[in-house]
Design an enzyme around this catalytic site. Structure first.
Site, mmCIF file in Angstrom:
data_model
loop_
_atom_site.group_PDB
_atom_site.id
_atom_site.type_symbol
_atom_site.label_atom_id
_atom_site.label_comp_id
_atom_site.label_asym_id
_atom_site.label_seq_id
_atom_site.Cartn_x
_atom_site.Cartn_y
_atom_site.Cartn_z
ATOM 1 N N ASP A 340 13.995 99.003 3.495
ATOM 2 C CA ASP A 340 14.786 98.727 4.593
ATOM 3 C C ASP A 340 15.779 97.762 3.583
ATOM 4 O OD1 ASP A 340 15.818 98.243 7.390
ATOM 5 O OD2 ASP A 340 14.976 96.763 6.675
ATOM 6 N N GLU A 393 17.455 102.581 1.884
ATOM 7 C CA GLU A 393 18.618 102.406 3.109
ATOM 8 C C GLU A 393 19.710 101.885 2.098
ATOM 9 O OE1 GLU A 393 20.325 100.519 6.789
ATOM 10 O OE2 GLU A 393 19.073 99.429 6.335
#
Length: 664
Positions: A340, A393
């Site tokens: 993330d 990401e």
């Protein structure tokens, strides 16, 4: 339970704990002593200090052992600046006087063996920090945590290592069909009688068969590491080594993963090494100093999320995180991690104004130690779990995210293509009459499609914080909204790049996602006239068509697998391209993003023959108008688009077609 070599035992006198209750509230406590030699091997201590211990969780934390016939637990904690550390728990009335720990000065690790402490008992650490203040902390390496209603670490046996069961080898990931169903376990489905969570085992029995039926190849779980605040969706973890206890035990979580593997579904976990919350019982100011975080808020505080940033330059911290990544892959058998907020890690000026950030030692904005950490983590994962998938990401144009470390890349397998997502969603939100002026938003992605290995994500981020649902982004009346969404999905599944869809998108949930509620499964009821079940049928068919046809995925990352046939028809908002496999087999994808039927639309093709409609997103089965080419169409020896043969097609309104030449 581990066995400790008796040679480490220097002396065992007796540890007696007796509590006598009088008629008053005073308890008289008598404590003996227990002492052993160093509990962590010198080589482990050296590797921990150096930051290269592959499995630090095997040394630090709480581990049941047998010391020369005496069962108990070894507790080990890194807190180099604390003045005193004690283990407190159910076994000593949460009193720090019972079990003070011993500091190993050379490593900054406190350790203690406590006999007769057992699996399942709760514990914490009581610290006198470097300023003399009392702090009570959860164990950073706790393998199980209990956050409701008390923040407690739980003594747990280390899970056995599990063989990876990924369906594709590392070198084949880019050539494999990957269609990911992104899931928040707390809101996929809830109990109807009390809105309570489903357990891991209930999810295994309900979620996994659904994913199989829908044709997805992977599920990606929003962070399941223990977190105190439901509204963070798991992206502000406290117990990085603990599967959340919200849905059951560690064994229950393993059961969910094993059930997925039994049904040939791979499991990806969202992993959060970018930041952590400032809850007092967590990592913040752990021993009275900025131990895990950067001390300067210009480096160590995320303004976007009010969270703290790990100090990647500190070996022990980088080791804590890298070891955690390997832990989930080795000990639970998960098939990959989606990392993330990578952009926030690699840029020191991420979401900061001038003067709010500190440059690196060369005066640049890159976080060099975070880049080193990411490369190191990806390297050790490839060496130890070669079949795993690592996904970034990353929302910027940072180069070589999916290139090899040997070639100065970051070593990820895939990167989310957030540029493609933003461009195409922006296009789809326009009234069709204006799309002719934004034609490039649907074609621009192919200019850089092969610069990285991409996943096309329609994730949870697109259906929260007032953004509404994917269906709600589509223009027009009810018919047009659903037709637009179906056409968009058809375009996405045909486009180069692996696929990711957040739960609820597969049946066009109409409202914005709410983590405190179940998805609106009632929309699939016939009373809703098939609008939502039609989209669900389409996504199911797209997944199965995608997996059954090599041209749709084999060359996602090479120029050999894609060719524009119609790229400049701005006026009609029509796009046509070929997908091709190693054998030269082709799938023709044609999209019409206007509500007008295009009769006799001629497209030049390489291969003459009879073409079958594999997918028509306007089919009545999907609640469309059922306009099309009656399932098959013959090519004509008529030149078009520089080709000697062509197809004369009926293009349905707001629809995408897949056409495949029938074998002779």
């Amino acid at each position: 339970m581990q066995n400790i070599n008796p040679n480490v035992i220097q002396k065992i006198t007796s540890e007696c704990l007796s509590i006598s209750n009088s008629h008053s509230d005073t308890q008289q406590i008598h404590i003996g002593f227990f002492s052993v030699g160093t509990l962590i091997r010198d080589v482990d201590g050296w590797l921990l200090a150096e930051g290269t211990h592959l499995r630090p969780y095997e040394c630090l934390g709480a581990h049941p052992v047998n010391c020369d016939g005496v069962d108990g637990v070894i507790f080990s904690l890194w807190a180099p600046n604390a003045q005193k550390v004690s283990v407190i728990g159910e076994f000593n009335q949460w009193d720090g006087r019972y079990h003070p720990m011993v500091l190993r000065q050379e490593t900054g690790i406190w350790e203690r063996f406590i006999p007769r402490v057992t699996v399942g008992q709760a514990y914490k650490y009581e610290l006198i920090d470097n300023q003399g203040h009392l702090r009570v902390k959860a164990d950073p390496y706790a393998l199980k945590s209990r956050l409701f209603p008390h923040v407690e670490s739980i003594i747990t046996e280390l899970p056995a290592k599990r063989a990876q069961t990924s369906q594709t080898a590392q070198c084949e990931h880019s050539q494999a069909p990957i269609s990911i169903y992104e899931v928040h376990l707390g809101s996929w489905r809830r109990h109807t009688h009390n809105n309570g969570w489903l357990s891991y085992r209930q999810l295994a029995e309900q979620l996994i068969p659904y994913v199989v039926d829908m044709g997805f190849t992977h599920i990606e779980l929003l962070p399941i590491t223990e977190h105190p605040f439901d509204g963070s969706w798991g992206y502000q973890p406290i117990g990085l080594y603990s599967p959340t206890s919200r849905f059951g035990s560690l064994d229950d979580f393993i059961y969910l993963i094993e059930t997925a593997h039994q049904h040939h579904i791979n499991v990806i976990l969202d992993w959060v090494p970018a930041h952590f919350p400032s809850d007092e019982y967590g990592l913040v100011q752990f021993d009275g100093t900025a131990l895990y975080e950067y001390a300067d808020p210009r480096e160590g505080f995320h303004q976007n999320w009010n969270t703290l940033i790990y100090n990647y330059s500190r070996y022990e911290v980088a080791n804590f995180l890298a070891g955690n990544a390997l832990y989930w892959l080795e000990r639970f058998g998960v098939d990959g991690l989606r990392v993330d907020a990578v952009s926030s890690m690699i840029y020191r000026d991420y979401s900061r104004n001038e003067g709010e950030w500190l440059p690196n030692k060369f005066g640049g904005k890159e976080n060099l130690e975070a880049l080193d950490f990411l490369r190191y983590t990806n390297q050790i994962i490839k060496e130890n779990c070669p079949n795993s998938i690592m996904i970034a990401e990353e929302s910027t144009a940072f180069p070589r995210v999916t290139d090899s470390i040997q070639n100065h890349g970051l070593g990820f397998d895939f990167k989310w293509n957030l540029g493609w997502m933003n461009d195409t969603l922006s296009y789809m939100s326009l009234d069709p009459i204006y799309r002719q002026y934004h034609h490039h938003q649907m074609t621009f992605g192919m200019f850089y499609a092969h610069s990285e290995r991409y996943i096309l994500p329609l994730s949870h981020d697109e259906v929260v914080h007032g953004k509404g649902s994917l269906l709600g982004k589509m223009p027009g009346d009810t018919w047009q909204k659903f037709a637009n969404l179906r056409a968009y999905y058809g375009f996405m599944w045909g486009h180069p790049g692996k696929k990711l869809l957040f739960m609820g998108g597969e049946f066009a949930q109409g409202r914005e996602w709410d983590h405190d509620r179940s998805l609106d499964w009632h929309l699939l009821d016939p009373q809703f006239d098939g609008w939502h079940s039609g989209v669900q049928n389409l996504v199911r068919d797209l997944n199965h068509c995608y997996r059954q046809n090599l041209p749709l995925y084999q060359h996602d990352n090479t120029t050999n697998g894609f060719e524009w046939l119609v790229v400049d028809d701005h006026k009609n908002s029509v796009f046509a391209f070929l997908r091709r496999d190693n054998e030269g087999n082709e799938i023709l994808v044609v999209a019409n993003f206007t509500p007008e039927i295009r009769h006799s639309y001629r497209i030049g093709i390489h291969q003459q023959g009879r073409y079958q409609e594999l997918i028509n997103t306007d089919s009545h089965y999907y609640r469309g108008s059922n306009t099309g080419n009656l399932g098959v169409i013959e090519s004509d020896p008529i030149q078009a688009h520089g080709k000697n043969h062509s197809l004369c097609l009926v293009l349905p309104p707001l629809a995408t077609l897949y056409l495949k030449r029938e074998s002779k």
